[in-house]
Design an enzyme around this catalytic site. Structure first.
Site, PDB file in Angstrom:
ATOM      1  N   LEU B 125      11.634 -17.129   5.075  1.00 44.24           N
ATOM      2  CA  LEU B 125      10.225 -16.923   5.411  1.00 44.24           C
ATOM      3  C   LEU B 125       9.469 -16.441   4.173  1.00 44.24           C
ATOM      4  O   LEU B 125       8.456 -17.010   3.775  1.00 44.24           O
ATOM      5  CB  LEU B 125      10.132 -15.884   6.531  1.00 44.24           C
ATOM      6  CG  LEU B 125       8.729 -15.405   6.870  1.00 44.24           C
ATOM      7  CD1 LEU B 125       7.995 -16.467   7.670  1.00 44.24           C
ATOM      8  CD2 LEU B 125       8.755 -14.105   7.668  1.00 44.24           C
ATOM      9  N   PRO B 128       7.169 -15.944  -2.923  1.00 47.71           N
ATOM     10  CA  PRO B 128       6.619 -15.087  -3.982  1.00 47.71           C
ATOM     11  C   PRO B 128       5.219 -14.570  -3.621  1.00 47.71           C
ATOM     12  O   PRO B 128       4.898 -13.413  -3.881  1.00 47.71           O
ATOM     13  CB  PRO B 128       6.569 -16.023  -5.189  1.00 47.71           C
ATOM     14  CG  PRO B 128       7.670 -16.997  -4.964  1.00 47.71           C
ATOM     15  CD  PRO B 128       7.742 -17.189  -3.470  1.00 47.71           C
ATOM     16  N   THR B 162      18.178 -13.320   2.399  1.00 50.61           N
ATOM     17  CA  THR B 162      19.514 -12.752   2.606  1.00 50.61           C
ATOM     18  C   THR B 162      20.477 -13.865   3.015  1.00 50.61           C
ATOM     19  O   THR B 162      20.109 -14.721   3.819  1.00 50.61           O
ATOM     20  CB  THR B 162      19.467 -11.662   3.691  1.00 50.61           C
ATOM     21  OG1 THR B 162      18.478 -10.717   3.331  1.00 50.61           O
ATOM     22  CG2 THR B 162      20.803 -10.963   3.836  1.00 50.61           C
ATOM     23  N   ARG B 273      33.651  22.279   0.772  1.00 42.59           N
ATOM     24  CA  ARG B 273      33.264  22.747  -0.561  1.00 42.59           C
ATOM     25  C   ARG B 273      32.957  24.251  -0.512  1.00 42.59           C
ATOM     26  O   ARG B 273      32.138  24.689   0.303  1.00 42.59           O
ATOM     27  CB  ARG B 273      32.037  21.971  -1.026  1.00 42.59           C
ATOM     28  CG  ARG B 273      31.370  22.510  -2.268  1.00 42.59           C
ATOM     29  CD  ARG B 273      32.165  22.178  -3.504  1.00 42.59           C
ATOM     30  NE  ARG B 273      31.414  22.517  -4.712  1.00 42.59           N
ATOM     31  CZ  ARG B 273      31.954  22.550  -5.923  1.00 42.59           C
ATOM     32  NH1 ARG B 273      33.237  22.250  -6.061  1.00 42.59           N
ATOM     33  NH2 ARG B 273      31.237  22.857  -6.971  1.00 42.59           N
ATOM     34  N   GLU B 368      12.147  -6.825   6.607  1.00 46.30           N
ATOM     35  CA  GLU B 368      11.616  -7.121   7.943  1.00 46.30           C
ATOM     36  C   GLU B 368      10.389  -6.270   8.249  1.00 46.30           C
ATOM     37  O   GLU B 368      10.259  -5.689   9.320  1.00 46.30           O
ATOM     38  CB  GLU B 368      12.704  -6.963   9.009  1.00 46.30           C
ATOM     39  CG  GLU B 368      13.871  -7.874   8.658  1.00 46.30           C
ATOM     40  CD  GLU B 368      14.692  -8.305   9.840  1.00 46.30           C
ATOM     41  OE1 GLU B 368      14.170  -8.323  10.962  1.00 46.30           O
ATOM     42  OE2 GLU B 368      15.856  -8.646   9.619  1.00 46.30           O
TER      43      GLU B 368
END
Lengths: 259, 388
Positions: B125, B128, B162, B273, B368
């Site tokens: 979709l 640039p 993607t 820790r 998205e």
């Protein structure tokens, strides 16, 4: 071929704790005993290859439903869950009595049991059942092959340095090991199909057992004490790069005269 | 009101946790470092039904619901953000348009193998010049007559896609004309990866999600048979809005998984820790950070699950999905950033993984629909005004 798989619901490994009576607390989250999943996998592969069905049999608290659902999602056909508050505190003899009664009400060609359980390790339930039911007992199986005519079963039994090949007429009870092969993950489709599979719940009354014949009151043994393992000395952790670490490990072992 | 997961959803979650810990976690570092797409891992997902979770069995899917899908993306992303977005993009964006707008023939030919995991899907979709402003699509499709309805000739390109180069099937949008009001008429097309005139361009070097492939697509007189138009001519826009609504749930779930991972790591570290002779989690400065993370994560989870639940009920979920995506992604950025703070200097080191969580989480505020676009969507729905 009808295979019956004994499945014990045990506390998730690593979370085991004792209850006030020094017994494994099974009110926590339960999972299928690891070794039982290996024999279940073997049962599923056999029925997929030769046809047939796999019935699960579990004796235990309500929390056993979760591991039974997972086993159904892996592909078992149906499950039988024997749950009765009166069974709490049963010794091995009591548990074997309940399982025997349940097995007498079920049909099977083979009964599969895992080598031992992560929360008990008595290692006696499978042979006790074979003895009580008069079934041939094939232990430490690393491979299970029913004959095509369905009359006998052949197994490889592990022994130090190799294996024996044993044959017995069916029905028989096979105690299997992890060498049988890694259990599968349930597929999502399997999870959905499991929703519609039968989980039968039986009580002691359904099995025709007197509640007084099992449970803590009828136990033949008593737990006097439970001791945690002795604390080990603190570990030395070496975090250097390999070339430095190797020399340090060698020094450490040499200092203790281990090499 | 029952806020417990069903036995099936719980079993799905537990199964995934086992699978991810045993089969996936050990190979993450090597793939992230080499920026390599995890082909082998992805090939294991299909047989388990993880690449078509919310689609019916007759469409090749696992027949579960959106909630199950959200839980799966959450759990996967909790372990590996790259794999989370691969699955989310394939499922929501690749399979989604075919499920929503495909003809029975298109579903049989394209959706079934995709939902079974035999073919990876991608959705083209963004361009640039057309990011948030998808109406600015410049890729064109021109009709040419011929047998069987003729063909469409595509020219132009897509960006930030993607699964580019990994997908076997692409769904892409293109201008097929201009409407009476002067706006672009956008239609969608199904494209085989080996269509002449189609090629995958550069793969991006991203800030995070290093094992996922994001790249350019180019169309040069790319000839697509008319029966591969998806949905009616000019219907691309509608389909795309519908898909993005659903996609937002999965990006929200991905953000949630990453935030949970940050919380998990911080909880362990703050307990183990020791400084000044006590666990650092016993200092308010650290404990309050962990407390806020835990609270945020829980709120995000409720929002993501509720949006999924609304969709499964067949109710309007657009607002809930945008809110869930917005909130979860901002929680994710905050929680992963704070996880580094809890870890101190160690958090800045790759070995402790939390720096990866932050790099991966940032994407969820962008993909998205940016957070700004989500606020626009939410503002419009709440105010019933044309907020611009």
């Amino acid at each position: 071929m009808r295979i019956l798989v004994l499945l014990k619901a045990v506390p998730v490994v690593g979370t085991e704790r004792l209850d006030d009576a020094l017994r494994t607390d099974r009110s926590v989250a339960l999972e299928a005993n690891g070794n039982d999943e290996y024999v279940l996998e073997a049962a599923l592969k056999l029925t997929e290859a030769h046809g047939g069905e796999v019935t699960l049999l579990s004796v235990g608290p309500p929390g056993a439903m979760d591991p039974l659902r997972k086993a159904l999602a892996m592909g078992a056909t149906r499950a039988v869950h024997v749950a009765d508050e009166a069974m709490r505190g049963s010794c091995y003899v009591g548990t074997a009595r309940v399982l025997e009664a349940a097995l007498r009400r079920l049909e099977y060609d083979l009964v599969f049991a895992g080598a031992d359980t992560s929360d008990g390790q008595g290692g006696v339930i499978a042979p006790a059942l074979a003895a009580r039911l008069g079934l041939p007992y094939l232990s430490y199986a690393s491979r299970i092959e029913p004959a095509p005519d369905g009359r006998t079963v052949t197994i490889r039994r592990l022994r130090p340095g190799g294996y024996d090949v044993l044959e017995a007429p069916m029905p028989a009870l096979v105690m299997g090991t992890q060498v049988l092969g890694e259990p599968r993950y349930p597929s999502l489709r399997g999870i959905m199909q499991a929703r519609n599979k039968e989980i039968r719940t039986w009580t002691l009354a359904d099995l025709g057992l007197d509640a007084r014949s099992v449970g803590a009151g009828a136990a033949t043994t008593r737990v006097l004490r439970a001791e945690p393992p002795a604390q080990r000395a603190g570990a030395t952790i070496i975090r250097e790069a390999p070339e430095t670490a190797v020399a340090q490990v060698i020094d450490l072992l040499a200092a203790r005269r281990l090499i | 009101m029952d806020l417990d997961l069903s036995p099936e959803h719980s079993l799905l979650r537990d199964t995934l946790r086992d699978f991810l810990a045993n089969e996936v976690a050990p190979v993450i570092d090597e793939h992230e470092r080499a920026r390599r797409f995890p082909t082998e891992v992805v090939s294991k997902l299909g047989p388990m039904g993880l690449l078509g979770i919310p689609y019916p069995e007759e469409e090749g899917g696992a027949g579960l619901d959106t909630l199950a899908y959200a839980i799966a993306v959450e759990e996967i992303s909790r372990v590996w953000g790259s794999l989370g977005i691969i699955v989310a993009a394939h499922t929501s964006l690749g399979c989604g348009p075919l499920h929503v707008a495909g003809t029975p023939e298109q579903k049989e030919r394209y959706l079934v193998p995709m939902a079974q995991g035999k073919v990876i899907g991608a959705y083209g979709l963004t361009e640039p010049e057309a990011g948030s402003d998808s109406g600015g699509t410049r890729t064109t499709a021109t009709h040419q007559g011929g047998p069987d309805g003729g063909v469409w000739i595509l020219n132009g390109g897509k960006r930030f896609i993607t699964n580019a180069g990994q997908a076997g099937t692409y769904v892409v949008t293109a201008r097929t004309g201009t409407r009476e009001d002067g706006s672009a008429e956008i239609s969608a097309f199904i494209l085989d990866a080996d269509t002449p005139g189609f090629k995958v361009g550069r793969l991006e070097e991203k800030m995070g999600l290093h094992a996922s492939a994001t790249g350019e697509l180019f169309f040069e007189d790319c000839c697509v048979p008319a029966n591969q138009m998806l949905g009616p001519r000019g219907g691309g826009w509608r389909t795309f809005l519908q898909i993005l609504d659903g996609g937002r749930i999965s990006i929200g779930a991905m953000a949630l998984g990453l935030a949970q991972a940050a919380l998990d790591a911080s909880t362990i570290y703050a307990r183990e820790r020791r400084q000044f002779g006590r666990p650092i989690g016993s200092f308010q400065g650290v404990a309050f950070m962990v407390a806020d993370m835990a609270t945020d994560v829980e709120a995000a989870r409720q929002m993501v699950y509720r949006a999924a639940w609304l969709k499964d009920q067949g109710r309007d979920y657009g607002l809930a999905a945008a809110q869930a995506k917005l909130f979860a992604s901002e929680v994710s950025k905050r929680a992963t950033n704070d996880a580094i703070q809890v870890h101190g200097g160690y958090g800045y080191i790759e070995e402790y993984k939390v720096e990866r969580y932050l790099r991966d989480a940032k994407l969820t505020e962008l993909g998205e629909g940016t957070s700004q676009i989500q606020r626009l969507v939410i503002g419009r729905k709440v105010l019933d005004l044309r907020v611009v």
